[in-house]
Design a protein around this motif. Structure first.
Motif, mmCIF file in Angstrom:
data_model
loop_
_atom_site.group_PDB
_atom_site.id
_atom_site.type_symbol
_atom_site.label_atom_id
_atom_site.label_comp_id
_atom_site.label_asym_id
_atom_site.label_seq_id
_atom_site.Cartn_x
_atom_site.Cartn_y
_atom_site.Cartn_z
ATOM 1 N N VAL A 115 0.818 -1.289 0.017
ATOM 2 C CA VAL A 115 -0.061 -0.015 -0.093
ATOM 3 C C VAL A 115 0.802 1.274 -0.129
ATOM 4 N N ILE B 19 -9.924 -4.114 1.015
ATOM 5 C CA ILE B 19 -9.704 -4.165 -0.400
ATOM 6 C C ILE B 19 -10.414 -5.130 -1.005
ATOM 7 N N VAL C 84 -10.539 -3.284 -8.923
ATOM 8 C CA VAL C 84 -10.340 -3.412 -7.392
ATOM 9 C C VAL C 84 -11.003 -2.231 -6.838
ATOM 10 N N VAL D 196 -11.765 -0.434 -2.706
ATOM 11 C CA VAL D 196 -11.327 -0.032 -1.245
ATOM 12 C C VAL D 196 -12.441 0.741 -0.412
ATOM 13 N N LEU E 203 -2.019 0.581 -5.021
ATOM 14 C CA LEU E 203 -1.774 -0.746 -4.481
ATOM 15 C C LEU E 203 -1.099 -1.516 -5.463
#
Length: 140
Positions: free
Chosen positions: A53, A68, A116, A118, A132
């Motif tokens: 991260v 995540i 992705v 978060v 990421l």
């Protein structure tokens, strides 16, 4: 087998597993608690082992990166983290503990590519950008 400390893996050309990295850049907008990649990037059949991260644009408020994941489950890669994102820089490498993480997962890699996503603990008070870096196994 090999007693020299490493093992060479060989697979048939029709069934392979490859160690691979994948990088996602995600913005959590001011006033939001979630963020998502702008386009599909996570490859199909990718099982992550760990995530690095890096905060490239910090939150104005004291908030933490908590989860995540992907569309199906926003904590499918990393679940229940508490990573401060109100300052820039590298925040560490975290083992994947979600249902799609290779370390403890029970669902395996997703068969289709996905964005992705978060989740942060509250309003970041300004656009917050996370980079990421995933390391994992890609199956084919």
């Amino acid at each position: 087998s090999n007693t020299a400390g490493s093992v060479e893996l060989k697979a048939a050309s029709t069934n392979t597993m490859t160690l691979q990295t994948y990088q996602a850049t995600i913005t959590v907008s001011n006033g939001a608690t979630t963020g998502k990649e702008a386009s599909i990037g996570m490859p199909a059949n990718f099982a992550p082992l760990a995530i690095g991260v890096n905060v490239t644009t910090a939150a104005a408020n004291a908030v933490n990166l908590q989860d995540i994941g992907d569309d199906a489950d926003t904590d499918s890669y990393l679940d229940g983290a508490s990573i401060a994102v109100n300052s820039t820089g590298f925040k560490g490498i975290f083992g994947c503990n979600g249902v799609r993480g290779l370390g403890t997962g029970t669902s395996g890699a997703t068969g289709t590519a996905d964005e992705v996503e978060v989740v942060v603990s509250g309003d970041p008070g300004g656009d917050t950008v996370l980079r990421l870096t995933f390391i994992g196994v890609l199956g084919a």
